[in-house]
Design a protein around this motif. Structure first.
Motif, PDB file in Angstrom:
ATOM      1  N   ARG A 209       0.826  -1.199   0.000  1.00 60.14           N
ATOM      2  CA  ARG A 209       0.000   0.000   0.000  1.00 60.14           C
ATOM      3  C   ARG A 209       0.860   1.248   0.000  1.00 60.14           C
ATOM      4  N   THR A 210       0.428   2.260  -0.722  1.00 63.37           N
ATOM      5  CA  THR A 210       1.151   3.530  -0.768  1.00 63.37           C
ATOM      6  C   THR A 210       1.305   4.119   0.625  1.00 63.37           C
ATOM      7  N   ALA A 211       0.250   4.007   1.430  1.00 61.66           N
ATOM      8  CA  ALA A 211       0.304   4.555   2.789  1.00 61.66           C
ATOM      9  C   ALA A 211       1.380   3.875   3.628  1.00 61.66           C
ATOM     10  N   THR A 212       1.732   2.646   3.263  1.00 61.49           N
ATOM     11  CA  THR A 212       2.702   1.890   4.057  1.00 61.49           C
ATOM     12  C   THR A 212       4.143   2.120   3.614  1.00 61.49           C
ATOM     13  N   ILE A 213       4.397   2.200   2.322  1.00 57.85           N
ATOM     14  CA  ILE A 213       5.794   2.117   1.872  1.00 57.85           C
ATOM     15  C   ILE A 213       6.278   3.282   1.013  1.00 57.85           C
ATOM     16  N   SER A 214       5.405   4.178   0.567  1.00 62.75           N
ATOM     17  CA  SER A 214       5.878   5.203  -0.371  1.00 62.75           C
ATOM     18  C   SER A 214       6.724   6.273   0.317  1.00 62.75           C
ATOM     19  N   ASP A 215       7.655   6.872  -0.431  1.00 63.01           N
ATOM     20  CA  ASP A 215       8.507   7.974   0.054  1.00 63.01           C
ATOM     21  C   ASP A 215       9.219   7.620   1.354  1.00 63.01           C
ATOM     22  N   LEU A 216       9.749   6.404   1.401  1.00 56.98           N
ATOM     23  CA  LEU A 216      10.214   5.861   2.673  1.00 56.98           C
ATOM     24  C   LEU A 216      11.365   6.655   3.282  1.00 56.98           C
ATOM     25  N   GLU A 217      12.393   6.983   2.487  1.00 57.32           N
ATOM     26  CA  GLU A 217      13.548   7.674   3.060  1.00 57.32           C
ATOM     27  C   GLU A 217      13.198   9.095   3.497  1.00 57.32           C
ATOM     28  N   GLN A 218      12.436   9.791   2.677  1.00 57.17           N
ATOM     29  CA  GLN A 218      12.012  11.137   3.050  1.00 57.17           C
ATOM     30  C   GLN A 218      11.084  11.096   4.267  1.00 57.17           C
ATOM     31  N   TRP A 219      10.235  10.099   4.313  1.00 56.16           N
ATOM     32  CA  TRP A 219       9.329   9.914   5.444  1.00 56.16           C
ATOM     33  C   TRP A 219      10.111   9.673   6.732  1.00 56.16           C
ATOM     34  N   ARG A 220      11.127   8.817   6.632  1.00 54.66           N
ATOM     35  CA  ARG A 220      11.957   8.523   7.794  1.00 54.66           C
ATOM     36  C   ARG A 220      12.674   9.793   8.276  1.00 54.66           C
ATOM     37  N   GLU A 221      13.170  10.561   7.332  1.00 47.63           N
ATOM     38  CA  GLU A 221      13.929  11.764   7.673  1.00 47.63           C
ATOM     39  C   GLU A 221      13.048  12.841   8.311  1.00 47.63           C
ATOM     40  N   LYS A 222      11.871  13.065   7.732  1.00 52.95           N
ATOM     41  CA  LYS A 222      11.005  14.147   8.222  1.00 52.95           C
ATOM     42  C   LYS A 222      10.091  13.709   9.362  1.00 52.95           C
ATOM     43  N   GLY A 223       9.857  12.410   9.480  1.00 56.27           N
ATOM     44  CA  GLY A 223       9.001  11.916  10.555  1.00 56.27           C
ATOM     45  C   GLY A 223       7.522  11.947  10.231  1.00 56.27           C
ATOM     46  N   VAL A 224       7.156  12.543   9.097  1.00 56.85           N
ATOM     47  CA  VAL A 224       5.747  12.630   8.708  1.00 56.85           C
ATOM     48  C   VAL A 224       5.656  12.773   7.191  1.00 56.85           C
ATOM     49  N   LYS A 225       4.596  12.223   6.614  1.00 59.25           N
ATOM     50  CA  LYS A 225       4.298  12.466   5.207  1.00 59.25           C
ATOM     51  C   LYS A 225       2.804  12.750   5.100  1.00 59.25           C
ATOM     52  N   TYR A 226       2.413  13.368   4.000  1.00 64.65           N
ATOM     53  CA  TYR A 226       1.032  13.801   3.852  1.00 64.65           C
ATOM     54  C   TYR A 226       0.402  13.153   2.613  1.00 64.65           C
ATOM     55  N   ILE A 227      -0.835  12.725   2.782  1.00 68.18           N
ATOM     56  CA  ILE A 227      -1.633  12.145   1.706  1.00 68.18           C
ATOM     57  C   ILE A 227      -2.812  13.076   1.456  1.00 68.18           C
ATOM     58  N   LEU A 228      -3.003  13.478   0.216  1.00 62.28           N
ATOM     59  CA  LEU A 228      -4.112  14.367  -0.107  1.00 62.28           C
ATOM     60  C   LEU A 228      -5.420  13.592  -0.121  1.00 62.28           C
ATOM     61  N   ASN A 229      -6.403  14.112   0.595  1.00 65.04           N
ATOM     62  CA  ASN A 229      -7.750  13.577   0.518  1.00 65.04           C
ATOM     63  C   ASN A 229      -8.452  14.280  -0.633  1.00 65.04           C
ATOM     64  N   GLY A 230      -8.697  13.534  -1.704  1.00 64.90           N
ATOM     65  CA  GLY A 230      -9.243  14.142  -2.905  1.00 64.90           C
ATOM     66  C   GLY A 230     -10.609  14.776  -2.703  1.00 64.90           C
ATOM     67  N   ARG A 231     -11.392  14.254  -1.753  1.00 67.01           N
ATOM     68  CA  ARG A 231     -12.738  14.782  -1.538  1.00 67.01           C
ATOM     69  C   ARG A 231     -12.725  16.026  -0.673  1.00 67.01           C
ATOM     70  N   THR A 232     -11.992  15.974   0.462  1.00 67.52           N
ATOM     71  CA  THR A 232     -12.004  17.105   1.399  1.00 67.52           C
ATOM     72  C   THR A 232     -10.882  18.105   1.135  1.00 67.52           C
ATOM     73  N   LYS A 233      -9.899  17.691   0.300  1.00 68.89           N
ATOM     74  CA  LYS A 233      -8.721  18.504  -0.019  1.00 68.89           C
ATOM     75  C   LYS A 233      -7.800  18.702   1.186  1.00 68.89           C
ATOM     76  N   GLN A 234      -7.977  17.896   2.209  1.00 65.03           N
ATOM     77  CA  GLN A 234      -7.082  17.969   3.369  1.00 65.03           C
ATOM     78  C   GLN A 234      -5.783  17.232   3.076  1.00 65.03           C
ATOM     79  N   LYS A 235      -4.681  17.755   3.595  1.00 66.14           N
ATOM     80  CA  LYS A 235      -3.419  17.044   3.591  1.00 66.14           C
ATOM     81  C   LYS A 235      -3.358  16.230   4.882  1.00 66.14           C
ATOM     82  N   MET A 236      -3.523  14.920   4.735  1.00 65.56           N
ATOM     83  CA  MET A 236      -3.691  14.060   5.903  1.00 65.56           C
ATOM     84  C   MET A 236      -2.362  13.437   6.297  1.00 65.56           C
ATOM     85  N   PRO A 237      -1.922  13.669   7.545  1.00 68.52           N
ATOM     86  CA  PRO A 237      -0.580  13.255   7.960  1.00 68.52           C
ATOM     87  C   PRO A 237      -0.495  11.799   8.400  1.00 68.52           C
TER      88      PRO A 237
END
Length: 280
Positions: A157-185
C-alpha cells in the motif's frame, strides 16, 4: 431500532464511537460488524442505508469509527482530528475491533438479549477488509468473514511504503484527501509499527489459516483496489466464495454525501448477497 454515536470508553485509550441497527424484539440475531476503510468513517455515503437493510433481515448490524480515523466523538463525520489520524496504524485498528467485539459480547452489554454470540460476521471494506481478515484468523469467535473491495497485502500500500527515506527523515508524510482537499498526515510510526508486526499483518498467511466461511466481493472495474487482489485472496483460500460485480467501482457506485433514499443497484446486490451468505 437505531442507536447512533454510542461511545465505548477505554482506559488510557481513545474512545470508539459506534452505531447499532436492529429490530428490537427480544430474539437473538446474528451479529454483523462493519469495518470502514482508509480515509473512511461509519457514516460515509450510503452506509446508514446499508445498516438499515441488514437490520430489516433480522441481523444486529454494528458499524464504528476506528479510534484514530480522524473523527471525534463530537464530530464523527469527516476528519477534524488529524493529530489522531497521524498516529493511526494497523495494530490499533485490530485492537479497536477487538475492544468493540469484547464489549458486544460482554455480560454488561445492554442489548445482550438481542444477539446470538455464536453467530458473528465481520464485513470489511477496502483496508477494513485486510483488518477483518487478520482479526478473523486470530479470533475463533468469528464465524463468517465478508470482504468488500478488500486489499490483499498491507505491505504494498502507498500509505505503508511510499517515500520511505524522506518519510523517515522528516518523521511525517502527507496524503491528499481528494474529496475534502485535506493534507492528511501519517507519522513514521505507521511504518515502524507495520515492520514490527509484519508477520502478524501478512494477509496471505492469515487467510490461508481461516476456517470460518469467507465471501469475497469485488467490482471488476475497481480503480482503487484492482480486481486482481480479489482473485489473489480467493486463490489463497480454496473454500472462499468470490462474487464479481460488473460495471461498478470501489464503493459500488455510492458516493459521499448520498442523498437518494435507496442504494445504488451495485451496492444493493452486494448487500443482498452478503445477507444471503450470512443467513445460509
Amino acid at each position: 431500532m437505531i442507536f447512533k454515536n454510542k461511545i465505548l470508553h477505554r482506559t488510557e485509550k481513545k474512545p470508539i464511537i459506534w452505531d447499532a441497527f436492529f429490530n428490537s424484539n427480544g430474539k437473538r440475531k446474528p451479529i454483523v460488524i462493519f469495518c470502514h476503510g482508509y480515509k473512511g468513517f461509519k457514516d460515509w455515503g450510503s452506509w446508514n442505508l446499508v445498516a438499515k437493510r441488514f437490520s430489516r433481515d433480522q441481523l444486529f448490524f454494528v458499524k464504528f469509527n476506528f479510534s484514530h480515523n480522524g473523527g471525534t466523538t463530537e464530530n464523527p463525520i469527516d476528519f477534524t482530528d488529524l493529530e489522531a489520524f497521524a498516529e493511526n496504524n494497523y495494530s490499533k485498528e485490530i485492537e479497536d475491533l477487538d475492544a468493540l467485539l469484547n464489549h458486544l459480547l460482554s455480560q454488561e452489554f445492554e442489548y445482550k438479549n438481542e444477539i446470538d454470540i455464536t453467530d458473528i460476521t465481520l464485513i470489511g471494506h477496502s483496508r477494513g477488509g485486510g483488518i477483518s481478515i487478520i482479526k478473523t484468523r486470530e479470533d475463533k469467535r468469528i464465524t463468517k468473514l465478508i470482504t468488500w473491495a478488500s486489499i490483499c497485502d498491507f505491505g504494498k500500500r502507498t500509505a505503508t511504503i511510499s517515500d520511505l527515506e524522506q518519510w523517515r527523515e522528516k518523521g511525517v508524510k502527507y496524503i491528499l484527501n481528494g474529496r475534502t482537499k485535506q493534507k492528511m498526515p501519517h507519522n513514521f510510526q505507521f511504518y515502524q509499527d507495520y515492520k514490527i508486526h509484519e508477520q502478524r499483518l501478512h494477509i496471505e498467511t492469515a487467510i490461508k489459516q481461516i476456517s470460518a466461511s469467507i465471501l469475497i466481493i469485488h467490482a471488476k472495474n475497481d480503480s482503487s483496489i484492482p480486481f486482481e487482489e480479489a482473485i489473489t485472496l480467493h486463490s489463497w483460500n480454496s473454500k472462499s466464495k468470490l462474487l464479481v460485480i460488473d460495471n461498478s467501482n470501489h464503493v459500488f457506485d455510492a458516493s459521499h454525501p448520498w442523498e437518494p433514499k435507496i442504494l445504488p443497484p451495485a451496492l444493493k446486490t452486494v448487500v443482498e448477497e452478503s445477507i444471503a451468505f450470512i443467513k445460509n
